[in-house]
Write an enzyme that holds these catalytic residues in place. Structure first.
Site, PDB file in Angstrom:
ATOM      1  CB  CYS A 108      -0.942   0.004   1.190  1.00 54.36           C
ATOM      2  SG  CYS A 108      -1.897  -1.510   1.314  1.00 54.36           S
ATOM      3  CG  HIS A 233      -3.103   3.098   2.397  1.00 57.46           C
ATOM      4  ND1 HIS A 233      -3.644   2.735   1.183  1.00 57.46           N
ATOM      5  CD2 HIS A 233      -3.187   1.987   3.188  1.00 57.46           C
ATOM      6  CE1 HIS A 233      -4.033   1.473   1.251  1.00 57.46           C
ATOM      7  NE2 HIS A 233      -3.777   1.007   2.449  1.00 57.46           N
ATOM      8  CG  ASN A 263      -6.755  -1.226   1.553  1.00 56.26           C
ATOM      9  OD1 ASN A 263      -6.052  -0.813   0.634  1.00 56.26           O
ATOM     10  ND2 ASN A 263      -6.256  -1.690   2.686  1.00 56.26           N
TER      11      ASN A 263
HETATM   12  O1  UT7 Z   1      -3.811  -1.579   3.699  1.00 53.51           O
HETATM   13  C1  UT7 Z   1      -3.066  -2.508   4.403  1.00 53.51           C
HETATM   14  C2  UT7 Z   1      -3.155  -2.287   5.841  1.00 53.51           C
HETATM   15  N1  UT7 Z   1      -4.383  -2.801   6.397  1.00 53.51           N
HETATM   16  C3  UT7 Z   1      -5.054  -2.097   7.282  1.00 53.51           C
HETATM   17  O2  UT7 Z   1      -4.735  -0.980   7.541  1.00 53.51           O
HETATM   18  C4  UT7 Z   1      -6.174  -2.728   8.037  1.00 53.51           C
HETATM   19  C5  UT7 Z   1      -6.014  -2.425   9.481  1.00 53.51           C
HETATM   20  N2  UT7 Z   1      -7.043  -3.007  10.324  1.00 53.51           N
HETATM   21  C6  UT7 Z   1      -8.321  -2.583  10.291  1.00 53.51           C
HETATM   22  O3  UT7 Z   1      -8.695  -1.728   9.526  1.00 53.51           O
HETATM   23  C7  UT7 Z   1      -9.260  -3.157  11.309  1.00 53.51           C
HETATM   24  O4  UT7 Z   1      -8.519  -3.878  12.277  1.00 53.51           O
HETATM   25  C8  UT7 Z   1     -10.344  -4.083  10.692  1.00 53.51           C
HETATM   26  C9  UT7 Z   1     -11.339  -3.249   9.905  1.00 53.51           C
HETATM   27  C10 UT7 Z   1      -9.701  -5.126   9.817  1.00 53.51           C
HETATM   28  C11 UT7 Z   1     -11.112  -4.783  11.808  1.00 53.51           C
HETATM   29  O5  UT7 Z   1     -11.686  -3.819  12.684  1.00 53.51           O
HETATM   30  P1  UT7 Z   1     -11.478  -3.950  14.258  1.00 53.51           P
HETATM   31  O6  UT7 Z   1     -12.237  -2.866  14.872  1.00 53.51           O
HETATM   32  O7  UT7 Z   1      -9.994  -4.009  14.515  1.00 53.51           O
HETATM   33  O8  UT7 Z   1     -12.185  -5.320  14.579  1.00 53.51           O
HETATM   34  P2  UT7 Z   1     -11.556  -6.659  15.185  1.00 53.51           P
HETATM   35  O9  UT7 Z   1     -10.659  -7.318  14.194  1.00 53.51           O
HETATM   36  O10 UT7 Z   1     -11.011  -6.366  16.538  1.00 53.51           O
HETATM   37  O11 UT7 Z   1     -12.863  -7.531  15.339  1.00 53.51           O
HETATM   38  C12 UT7 Z   1     -13.926  -7.164  16.232  1.00 53.51           C
HETATM   39  C13 UT7 Z   1     -15.067  -8.147  16.033  1.00 53.51           C
HETATM   40  C14 UT7 Z   1     -14.620  -9.615  16.051  1.00 53.51           C
HETATM   41  O12 UT7 Z   1     -15.610 -10.355  16.702  1.00 53.51           O
HETATM   42  P3  UT7 Z   1     -15.391 -10.825  18.250  1.00 53.51           P
HETATM   43  O13 UT7 Z   1     -14.108 -11.602  18.247  1.00 53.51           O
HETATM   44  O14 UT7 Z   1     -15.292  -9.532  19.021  1.00 53.51           O
HETATM   45  O15 UT7 Z   1     -16.617 -11.608  18.522  1.00 53.51           O
HETATM   46  C15 UT7 Z   1     -14.619  -9.985  14.580  1.00 53.51           C
HETATM   47  O16 UT7 Z   1     -14.856 -11.360  14.389  1.00 53.51           O
HETATM   48  O17 UT7 Z   1     -15.672  -7.932  14.760  1.00 53.51           O
HETATM   49  C16 UT7 Z   1     -15.774  -9.171  14.055  1.00 53.51           C
HETATM   50  N3  UT7 Z   1     -15.716  -8.912  12.643  1.00 53.51           N
HETATM   51  C17 UT7 Z   1     -16.804  -8.589  11.923  1.00 53.51           C
HETATM   52  N4  UT7 Z   1     -18.098  -8.450  12.267  1.00 53.51           N
HETATM   53  C18 UT7 Z   1     -18.960  -8.116  11.296  1.00 53.51           C
HETATM   54  C19 UT7 Z   1     -14.631  -8.915  11.808  1.00 53.51           C
HETATM   55  N5  UT7 Z   1     -15.004  -8.623  10.558  1.00 53.51           N
HETATM   56  C20 UT7 Z   1     -16.352  -8.408  10.593  1.00 53.51           C
HETATM   57  C21 UT7 Z   1     -17.308  -8.069   9.625  1.00 53.51           C
HETATM   58  N6  UT7 Z   1     -18.592  -7.930  10.017  1.00 53.51           N
HETATM   59  N7  UT7 Z   1     -17.001  -7.850   8.317  1.00 53.51           N
END
Ligand code: UT7
Length: 313
Positions: A108, A233, A263
């Site tokens: 990225c 980004h 993204n």
């Molecule tokens: O460009 C390359 C670099 N990449 C990035 O910059 C991405 C960086 N990371 C992020 O943007 C975020 O971490 C994400 C958007 C990927 C995830 O958001 P988050 O607020 O960090 O959520 P999390 O991974 O901590 O997950 C929270 C909950 C989990 O459920 P439990 O374990 O709390 O029950 C996930 O399973 O959200 C759940 N979850 C979803 N729920 C509904 C993960 N994906 C989804 C989804 N819909 N699509």
């Protein structure tokens, strides 16, 4: 002698995938995706070379140039059409460019790496016009059944034309970096899908981008208030807001497209820049801050001066 951005353009596949499209087949919702990422829809389709050529053509049109005027092509991509040859070969052929062409993979952060590289090569004096493209087809590397990654990524491309002969330097300052020990946090094996430790990538992304921006502003001798436009980004609006708040950059001076594109890795910064340029959000002499981070983990920031003084045609 400096160089200038004299053209810009983008290419997005026609097929729009909304959050509700995912919610109809995966355990997710529009509310979750918008609240956690800021993404509302993304595009899907095309090949990396097709999208790159279309974006390149659009940028050349704005610059009033033909492909044969280009004597250097740099394609930033993480999603090449084939393992061999480089995708830039097909783009070079499609646009009928001259000179050399190569792919650059810094995930990225790739577009900023490519822009800095092309500007430096123009500065040596052997090239006059470079086409710098970011193009990605990340949906083919994403498991469409995995809600934790499928909703995040999209396809698209954008390009800029660089011409030498400008009175001012284009790249006022830059900062490139990589921490290879973080590779397990975000990778895709050959033939496999993207694996990402989202929460940890988020944490490191904010820190890496913040530190990189501080370094590049210091090298440029610029303060946050001197930045007319910030083009980050486009991975997650919460990352952008966290960085902006800590650096002291207002969201009104920030270019955002991720609500409509998701993204798009190396394409995300030039997509946001092209849209801002089309909207007249940058003027002659303005300082523009570009900053990205991604798999590697790589990061790259640049302060560029907008304007084409001295590039007379
Ligand atoms: O460009 C390359 C670099 N990449 C990035 O910059 C991405 C960086 N990371 C992020 O943007 C975020 O971490 C994400 C958007 C990927 C995830 O958001 P988050 O607020 O960090 O959520 P999390 O991974 O901590 O997950 C929270 C909950 C989990 O459920 P439990 O374990 O709390 O029950 C996930 O399973 O959200 C759940 N979850 C979803 N729920 C509904 C993960 N994906 C989804 C989804 N819909 N699509």
């Amino acid at each position: 002698m400096g160089s200038a951005i004299t053209g810009w353009g983008e290419a997005l596949p026609d097929h729009v995938v909304t959050n509700d499209d995912f919610a109809s087949r995966l355990d997710t919702s529009d509310e979750w995706i918008v609240a956690r990422t800021g993404i509302r829809e993304r595009r899907m389709g095309g090949s990396t070379s097709e999208l790159a050529a279309e974006a390149g053509r659009a940028a050349l049109k704005v610059a009033g140039l033909e492909g044969s005027d280009v004597d250097l092509l740099v394609l930033a991509t993480t999603t090449p059409d084939q393992a061999i040859p480089a995708t830039s070969s097909a783009v070079h052929d499609a646009l009928d460019c001259r000179g050399g062409a190569f792919d650059l993979n810094a995930a990225c952060a790739g577009f900023v790496y490519a822009l800095v590289t092309a500007d430096a090569l123009l500065g040596i004096g052997h090239h006059r016009r470079a086409l710098v493209i970011g193009s990605e087809t990340l949906t083919k590397l994403t498991d469409q059944q995995d809600r934790s990654t499928a909703v995040l990524f999209g396809d698209g491309a954008a390009a800029v034309v660089l011409e030498s002969g400008a009175r001012d330097e284009l790249v006022v300052a830059y900062d490139l970096g990589v921490d290879g020990s973080a590779t397990p946090l975000l990778y895709a094996d050959h033939g496999g899908y993207i694996h990402m430790e989202g929460r940890e990538v988020f944490r490191r992304a904010v820190r890496a981008e913040l530190e990189s921006i501080e370094r590049v502003l210091e090298s440029a001798g610029a303060r946050p208030e001197d930045v007319a436009l910030f083009v980050p980004h486009q991975a997650n609006v919460r990352i952008i807001e966290a960085v902006n708040q800590r650096v002291g950059l207002p969201m009104e001076r920030t270019a955002l497209v991720l609500d409509r594109t998701g993204n798009t890795s190396a394409a995300s910064i030039p997509l946001a820049l092209a849209e801002a340029a089309d909207a007249g959000r940058v003027s002659e002499g303005d300082l523009v801050l570009l900053s990205g981070f991604g798999a590697g983990m790589t990061w790259a920031s640049a302060v560029i001066r907008w304007g084409r003084r001295g590039v007379g045609r």
